[in-house]
Scaffold this motif. Structure first.
Motif, short mmCIF file in Angstrom:
data_model
loop_
_atom_site.label_atom_id
_atom_site.label_comp_id
_atom_site.label_asym_id
_atom_site.label_seq_id
_atom_site.Cartn_x
_atom_site.Cartn_y
_atom_site.Cartn_z
N LEU A 94 0.80 -1.42 0.07
CA LEU A 94 0.26 0.09 0.09
C LEU A 94 0.93 1.36 0.01
CD1 LEU A 94 -2.83 1.07 0.42
CD2 LEU A 94 -2.41 1.22 2.75
N SER A 95 0.60 2.08 -0.86
CA SER A 95 1.03 3.44 -0.88
C SER A 95 0.18 4.66 -0.58
CB SER A 95 1.84 3.64 -2.33
OG SER A 95 2.65 2.61 -2.71
N SER A 96 0.37 5.28 0.24
CA SER A 96 -0.62 6.53 0.61
C SER A 96 -0.04 7.56 1.31
CB SER A 96 -1.80 5.68 1.39
OG SER A 96 -1.27 5.73 2.70
N VAL A 127 5.18 3.98 1.69
CA VAL A 127 5.09 2.73 0.87
C VAL A 127 5.34 1.44 2.00
CG1 VAL A 127 5.93 1.25 -0.99
CG2 VAL A 127 5.82 3.51 -1.23
N GLN A 128 4.34 0.65 2.27
CA GLN A 128 4.56 -0.46 2.97
C GLN A 128 4.15 -1.87 2.43
OE1 GLN A 128 1.86 -0.56 6.61
NE2 GLN A 128 3.74 -1.34 7.63
N ALA A 129 4.81 -2.84 2.58
CA ALA A 129 4.69 -3.97 1.86
C ALA A 129 4.87 -5.11 2.77
CB ALA A 129 5.50 -4.46 0.72
N ILE A 130 3.83 -6.24 2.80
CA ILE A 130 3.88 -7.29 3.76
C ILE A 130 4.17 -8.81 2.93
CG2 ILE A 130 1.55 -7.31 3.97
CD1 ILE A 130 1.54 -8.15 6.78
N THR A 131 4.45 -9.68 3.44
CA THR A 131 4.51 -10.99 2.90
C THR A 131 4.35 -12.08 3.91
OG1 THR A 131 5.61 -12.30 1.36
CG2 THR A 131 7.09 -11.21 2.56
N PHE A 132 3.85 -13.25 3.52
CA PHE A 132 3.82 -14.53 4.44
C PHE A 132 4.90 -15.41 3.73
CE2 PHE A 132 0.26 -12.18 6.17
CZ PHE A 132 0.05 -12.88 7.30
N ARG A 145 6.74 -10.75 7.39
CA ARG A 145 7.56 -9.64 7.19
C ARG A 145 7.14 -8.39 6.69
NH1 ARG A 145 11.46 -12.06 3.44
NH2 ARG A 145 10.01 -13.35 2.98
N ALA A 146 7.73 -7.48 6.74
CA ALA A 146 7.28 -5.97 6.20
C ALA A 146 8.28 -5.28 5.75
CB ALA A 146 6.32 -5.52 7.10
N SER A 147 7.99 -4.38 5.09
CA SER A 147 9.18 -3.51 4.44
C SER A 147 8.59 -2.15 4.35
CB SER A 147 9.96 -3.74 3.40
OG SER A 147 10.95 -3.07 3.14
N MET A 148 9.07 -1.03 4.75
CA MET A 148 8.28 0.22 4.52
C MET A 148 9.58 1.27 4.08
SD MET A 148 6.20 2.63 7.17
CE MET A 148 7.61 2.88 8.38
N GLY A 149 9.22 2.12 3.32
CA GLY A 149 10.00 3.42 3.03
C GLY A 149 9.28 4.65 2.76
#
Length: 197
Positions: A94-96, A127-132, A145-149
């Motif tokens: 999600l980007s917002s 920008v935040q992403a998540i994965t299983f 896990r997640a990553s954000m910038g």
């Protein structure tokens, strides 16, 4: 052929690169198209390596909306209904726009308010992403896990001007850090349970 998240492998570096590419896309979009606001964008990379751009029924104040969680949950439900259980959302991103307020770890207030309530809060595009997904084929049941910038909004007039605020980082996903994106998976899993009953 049935696929599941266990069939999908994503390294930490790949997850952070996924976020980095999106940050670069947003910077280029704002430089070229000169918008005055940035609409929320939801992207899903599925277990078959197909990227989906998911329309969100929201207004420009999405980052302040009390319906954000409901919107993401509905998006997960719709994704399941459209693609079924054999197309698993491997990465949800999600980007917002958002407000960001930093606190000194040694001097945290007792009652934390919304970031936008603080006069020194900063407007950003997150920008935040998540994965299983697992990090290797040898691994099973990798924790989410997640990553954000982030990109800092320097100005809105005459158009949105952004600068890099933080490179993508990696962290453990969970209710304290990825509540909004978790809602997409909740919608997906609930629809999976409903179809089995």
């Amino acid at each position: 052929m049935s696929q599941s998240i266990n069939d999908f492998v994503l390294t930490d570096k790949q997850l952070m690169e996924f976020v980095k590419v999106e940050l670069d896309f947003i910077k280029n979009y704002c430089a070229d198209c000169k918008p005055t606001a940035f609409p929320p964008i939801l992207k899903v990379l599925d277990s078959r390596q197909k990227l989906h751009l998911i329309s969100l029924d929201v207004d420009e104040n999405f980052h302040r909306s009390t319906k954000r969680r409901q919107v993401l949950e509905e998006a997960g439900t719709k994704f399941y209904k459209k693609y079924g259980k054999n197309t698993f959302p491997a990465i949800v991103m999600l980007s917002s726009e958002a407000w960001l307020k930093a606190f000194n770890a040694n001097n945290m207030p007792d009652n934390i308010r919304q970031p936008s309530d603080y006069p020194d809060a900063v407007e950003v595009v997150v920008v935040q992403a998540i994965t299983f997904a697992n990090t290797s084929i040898l691994e099973s049941d990798c924790p989410p896990r997640a990553s954000m910038g982030t990109l800092k909004i320097e100005a809105r007039n005459p158009y949105l001007k952004l600068s890099e605020m933080s490179e993508p980082n990696l962290y453990k996903a969970g209710p304290e850090t990825t509540d909004l994106l978790d809602r997409f998976f909740i919608g997906w899993f609930q629809e999976d349970v409903r179809t089995k009953n």
